[in-house]
Design a protein around this motif. Structure first.
Motif, PDB file in Angstrom:
ATOM      1  N   SER A 306       0.834  -1.212   0.000  1.00 41.96           N
ATOM      2  CA  SER A 306       0.000   0.000   0.000  1.00 41.96           C
ATOM      3  C   SER A 306       0.865   1.258   0.000  1.00 41.96           C
ATOM      4  O   SER A 306       0.551   2.233  -0.698  1.00 41.96           O
ATOM      5  CB  SER A 306      -0.929   0.004   1.215  1.00 41.96           C
ATOM      6  N   HIS A 307       1.970   1.241   0.770  1.00 43.73           N
ATOM      7  CA  HIS A 307       2.888   2.379   0.767  1.00 43.73           C
ATOM      8  C   HIS A 307       3.515   2.567  -0.617  1.00 43.73           C
ATOM      9  O   HIS A 307       3.606   3.681  -1.142  1.00 43.73           O
ATOM     10  CB  HIS A 307       4.002   2.186   1.803  1.00 43.73           C
ATOM     11  N   MET A 308       3.980   1.454  -1.188  1.00 42.61           N
ATOM     12  CA  MET A 308       4.676   1.512  -2.475  1.00 42.61           C
ATOM     13  C   MET A 308       3.727   1.993  -3.579  1.00 42.61           C
ATOM     14  O   MET A 308       4.090   2.851  -4.405  1.00 42.61           O
ATOM     15  CB  MET A 308       5.228   0.121  -2.802  1.00 42.61           C
ATOM     16  N   LYS A 309       2.504   1.470  -3.597  1.00 38.95           N
ATOM     17  CA  LYS A 309       1.535   1.838  -4.627  1.00 38.95           C
ATOM     18  C   LYS A 309       1.201   3.321  -4.548  1.00 38.95           C
ATOM     19  O   LYS A 309       1.086   4.009  -5.570  1.00 38.95           O
ATOM     20  CB  LYS A 309       0.270   0.997  -4.460  1.00 38.95           C
ATOM     21  N   MET A 310       1.068   3.834  -3.333  1.00 39.61           N
ATOM     22  CA  MET A 310       0.752   5.246  -3.153  1.00 39.61           C
ATOM     23  C   MET A 310       1.873   6.131  -3.692  1.00 39.61           C
ATOM     24  O   MET A 310       1.622   7.151  -4.347  1.00 39.61           O
ATOM     25  CB  MET A 310       0.519   5.533  -1.659  1.00 39.61           C
ATOM     26  N   LYS A 311       3.120   5.738  -3.428  1.00 40.65           N
ATOM     27  CA  LYS A 311       4.261   6.520  -3.912  1.00 40.65           C
ATOM     28  C   LYS A 311       4.325   6.507  -5.443  1.00 40.65           C
ATOM     29  O   LYS A 311       4.606   7.537  -6.067  1.00 40.65           O
ATOM     30  CB  LYS A 311       5.563   5.947  -3.330  1.00 40.65           C
ATOM     31  N   VAL A 312       4.081   5.330  -6.049  1.00 44.24           N
ATOM     32  CA  VAL A 312       4.113   5.232  -7.508  1.00 44.24           C
ATOM     33  C   VAL A 312       3.019   6.094  -8.131  1.00 44.24           C
ATOM     34  O   VAL A 312       3.250   6.800  -9.105  1.00 44.24           O
ATOM     35  CB  VAL A 312       3.961   3.762  -7.958  1.00 44.24           C
ATOM     36  N   GLN A 313       1.825   6.046  -7.546  1.00 44.94           N
ATOM     37  CA  GLN A 313       0.716   6.843  -8.072  1.00 44.94           C
ATOM     38  C   GLN A 313       1.016   8.335  -7.997  1.00 44.94           C
ATOM     39  O   GLN A 313       0.637   9.103  -8.891  1.00 44.94           O
ATOM     40  CB  GLN A 313      -0.559   6.512  -7.307  1.00 44.94           C
ATOM     41  N   ASN A 314       1.713   8.751  -6.949  1.00 48.73           N
ATOM     42  CA  ASN A 314       2.091  10.163  -6.835  1.00 48.73           C
ATOM     43  C   ASN A 314       3.081  10.571  -7.917  1.00 48.73           C
ATOM     44  O   ASN A 314       3.095  11.726  -8.355  1.00 48.73           O
ATOM     45  CB  ASN A 314       2.704  10.426  -5.456  1.00 48.73           C
ATOM     46  N   ARG A 315       3.909   9.620  -8.355  1.00 46.75           N
ATOM     47  CA  ARG A 315       4.899   9.919  -9.405  1.00 46.75           C
ATOM     48  C   ARG A 315       4.276   9.920 -10.795  1.00 46.75           C
ATOM     49  O   ARG A 315       4.502  10.857 -11.577  1.00 46.75           O
ATOM     50  CB  ARG A 315       6.046   8.898  -9.343  1.00 46.75           C
ATOM     51  N   ILE A 316       3.518   8.882 -11.126  1.00 43.78           N
ATOM     52  CA  ILE A 316       2.982   8.779 -12.486  1.00 43.78           C
ATOM     53  C   ILE A 316       1.844   9.768 -12.717  1.00 43.78           C
ATOM     54  O   ILE A 316       1.397   9.949 -13.852  1.00 43.78           O
ATOM     55  CB  ILE A 316       2.499   7.348 -12.810  1.00 43.78           C
ATOM     56  N   TYR A 317       1.402  10.417 -11.652  1.00 44.41           N
ATOM     57  CA  TYR A 317       0.381  11.456 -11.788  1.00 44.41           C
ATOM     58  C   TYR A 317       0.857  12.586 -12.703  1.00 44.41           C
ATOM     59  O   TYR A 317       0.060  13.256 -13.357  1.00 44.41           O
ATOM     60  CB  TYR A 317       0.028  11.993 -10.399  1.00 44.41           C
ATOM     61  N   HIS A 318       2.195  12.776 -12.776  1.00 42.00           N
ATOM     62  CA  HIS A 318       2.762  13.860 -13.566  1.00 42.00           C
ATOM     63  C   HIS A 318       2.913  13.494 -15.042  1.00 42.00           C
ATOM     64  O   HIS A 318       3.303  14.340 -15.845  1.00 42.00           O
ATOM     65  CB  HIS A 318       4.130  14.258 -13.002  1.00 42.00           C
ATOM     66  N   ILE A 319       2.640  12.233 -15.414  1.00 44.39           N
ATOM     67  CA  ILE A 319       2.725  11.835 -16.824  1.00 44.39           C
ATOM     68  C   ILE A 319       1.468  12.321 -17.542  1.00 44.39           C
ATOM     69  O   ILE A 319       0.335  12.009 -17.135  1.00 44.39           O
ATOM     70  CB  ILE A 319       2.868  10.307 -16.947  1.00 44.39           C
ATOM     71  N   ASP A 320       1.634  13.082 -18.595  1.00 40.72           N
ATOM     72  CA  ASP A 320       0.499  13.673 -19.300  1.00 40.72           C
ATOM     73  C   ASP A 320      -0.365  12.626 -19.993  1.00 40.72           C
ATOM     74  O   ASP A 320      -1.588  12.743 -20.020  1.00 40.72           O
ATOM     75  CB  ASP A 320       0.989  14.703 -20.334  1.00 40.72           C
ATOM     76  N   ASP A 321       0.278  11.611 -20.588  1.00 40.22           N
ATOM     77  CA  ASP A 321      -0.445  10.581 -21.327  1.00 40.22           C
ATOM     78  C   ASP A 321      -1.053   9.588 -20.331  1.00 40.22           C
ATOM     79  O   ASP A 321      -0.354   8.769 -19.734  1.00 40.22           O
ATOM     80  CB  ASP A 321       0.496   9.854 -22.285  1.00 40.22           C
TER      81      ASP A 321
END
Length: 397
Positions: A306-321
Motif C-alpha cells: 500500500s505504501h509503495m503503490k501510493m508513492k508510484v501513483q504520486n509519481r505517475i500522476y505527472h505523466i500527461d499521457d
C-alpha cells in the motif's frame, strides 16, 4: 448605585429531644444532616447541621437542626426548625442524577458526541441539559473512566511497575518491557520513554509467526506520540498484532526496543525466540536498522504494497499521457503478484525493457528545456532575455 442585601430569614427553633450523652444524640441524626457551623453561648456549644440534599455552595434547604451541648452537664438537646424540607422544590443545579446515568450508558454504547446524546435524551423524554453541560460532563467522565490526558513521566513509570506482572487471564494486558529516561540522566537529551504492551494470547501468535509487519499509526496517538504497531499476517492475509508500543521517538533505538520486547515477552511465557524470515514495512531506515540489531539472521525486506503503490501513483500522476500512466501502474500491479523472488527478478527485467520511453521521455523533455532556455537568451531572438554587463542608470538615479 446602592447595593441591596437580601434579608436573612429568621428560623424558629423547637426542642426535639434530650439525650444523656453526645454519642446517643449524634447517632440519632442519621445520614440526613451534614455539619455546617458551630456557635458558642453561655448555656453551651451549638453545632448546626444543614440538609444533605442541598449543595454546600448554593441555596440551602429551609429545614435545619442543631445540637446543644450543655455547659453544666453531659446532656445534649436537639433543636429543629419548624419549617419542613423544601429542597425538592428548588431547581437542582447541574445535570440530574438519572440523566447523568443515561449519558454514561449512551457513552459506553458508542454515542459519544453531545448532539447525538441530546437527540437520544429527547427520545427518552428526559429533561434536556444544555450542550455545554453535556460537554463538560463528558470531559469529567472520560477523565474518570480513562484517566487524565496528560501523564507525567513519573506517573507513567509507576503505572508500568504496577502492570509488569503477567496475568493468569490470557487476554489481560501487561507491560512486556519499558524504559523511562529522565533529562538529568547521562547521555539523555530531554525526557524519553518506551513502553510495550501485549497479552499472553498475542505473544502466542508471535511465537508461530515467520514474518513481521511494523509501522507507526497516527490514527492512535498519546500526548502527541504515535502508537507503534508490530504484528504479522496469516495465510488468509488477515493482520494480527503482537502488541502496541508508545515511544517518544521513531528512531532505530525505538524500533530495536520494540523488536527486542517481543523476544522478552516470548521468554516470559516460556516460548522459543522469534526467528523471522521477512520484514514487511515502509522504506524507513529506522525500522530496518532496528530489525537488524535484534534479528541477526538473513531476511527478506518486503516493501509494504500500500505504501509503495501510493508513492508510484504520486509519481505517475505527472505523466500527461493517461494511457501510458495506466499501463505502467497495471504492469507494477502484475509484478506484485510474483510468487517468488526468482519470478519477481525475471518479471522486473522484462518490465524495465518494456518501459524505456519513460526514461527517454525525461531526457527529451530535459533537452527541450535546455534548448528553450538558450533560445530565449539569443540576442537575435524577439524579446530576448539579454544578459546585461552594466547597470542601467536612470534619470532619477
Amino acid at each position: 448605585m446602592r447595593n441591596t442585601k437580601r434579608k436573612k430569614r429568621t428560623k424558629c427553633w423547637v426542642k426535639e429531644a434530650v439525650f444523656d450523652n453526645a454519642v446517643k444524640a449524634e447517632v440519632s441524626l442519621g445520614n440526613t444532616w451534614s455539619k455546617h457551623y458551630t456557635n458558642y453561648s453561655d448555656i453551651g456549644r451549638k453545632v448546626y447541621y444543614r440538609c444533605r440534599k442541598s449543595k454546600l455552595r448554593g441555596p440551602q434547604c429551609s429545614a435545619g437542626i442543631y445540637l446543644l451541648y450543655h455547659a453544666e452537664s453531659d446532656q445534649v438537646s436537639i433543636y429543629k426548625t419548624e419549617t419542613d424540607h423544601d429542597h425538592h422544590e428548588r431547581k437542582v443545579r447541574g445535570i440530574d442524577e438519572n440523566v447523568n446515568k443515561c449519558i454514561e450508558d449512551l457513552f459506553n454504547d458508542g454515542i459519544t458526541k453531545p448532539k447525538q446524546i441530546i437527540r437520544a435524551l429527547q427520545t427518552r423524554n428526559f429533561e434536556l441539559p444544555s450542550y455545554v453541560q453535556i460537554k463538560n460532563f463528558l470531559v469529567q467522565y472520560k477523565k474518570t473512566k480513562f484517566g487524565s490526558y496528560i501523564v507525567s513521566l513519573g506517573e507513567l513509570e509507576q503505572w508500568c511497575k504496577q502492570n509488569i506482572n503477567i496475568s493468569t487471564d490470557e487476554n489481560k494486558y501487561f507491560v512486556v518491557s519499558y524504559k523511562i529516561m529522565y533529562n538529568d540522566e547521562e547521555d539523555v537529551d530531554g525526557n524519553k520513554f518506551r513502553v510495550f504492551l501485549s497479552t499472553v494470547r498475542l505473544l502466542n501468535i508471535a511465537s508461530i509467526s515467520s514474518h513481521i509487519h511494523a509501522d507507526a499509526t497516527y490514527k492512535l496517538i498519546w500526548q502527541g506520540f504515535p502508537a507503534l504497531i508490530i504484528g504479522t499476517t496469516d495465510l488468509k492475509k488477515f493482520f494480527h498484532p503482537f502488541g502496541l508500543a508508545i515511544c517518544s521517538n521513531e528512531k532505530t533505538k525505538d524500533f530495536k526496543f520494540i523488536f527486542n520486547s517481543i523476544q522478552i515477552g516470548l521468554e516470559k511465557i516460556k516460548k522459543d525466540l522469534l526467528k523471522p524470515s521477512a520484514l514487511v514495512s515502509d522504506a524507513a531506515d529506522s525500522i530496518k536498522n532496528g530489525f537488524k540489531n535484534v534479528f541477526k539472521d538473513e531476511y527478506n525486506q518486503i516493501m509494504c504494497w500500500s505504501h509503495m503503490k501510493m508513492k508510484v501513483q504520486n509519481r505517475i500522476y505527472h505523466i500527461d499521457d493517461k494511457a501510458i500512466a495506466d499501463e505502467i501502474m497495471n504492469d507494477i500491479e502484475m509484478l506484485q503478484l510474483s510468487n517468488s523472488s526468482t519470478v519477481f527478478e525475471l518479471a522486473l527485467t522484462l518490465f524495465m525493457k518494456k518501459e524505456p520511453h519513460v526514461r527517454s521521455r525525461f531526457l527529451v523533455i530535459a533537452s527541450n528545456i535546455i534548448n528553450n532556455w538558450s533560445i530565449e537568451r539569443d540576442p537575435s531572438s524577439t524579446n530576448a532575455k539579454v544578459f546585461p554587463k552594466e547597470p542601467t542608470i536612470c534619470l532619477n538615479l
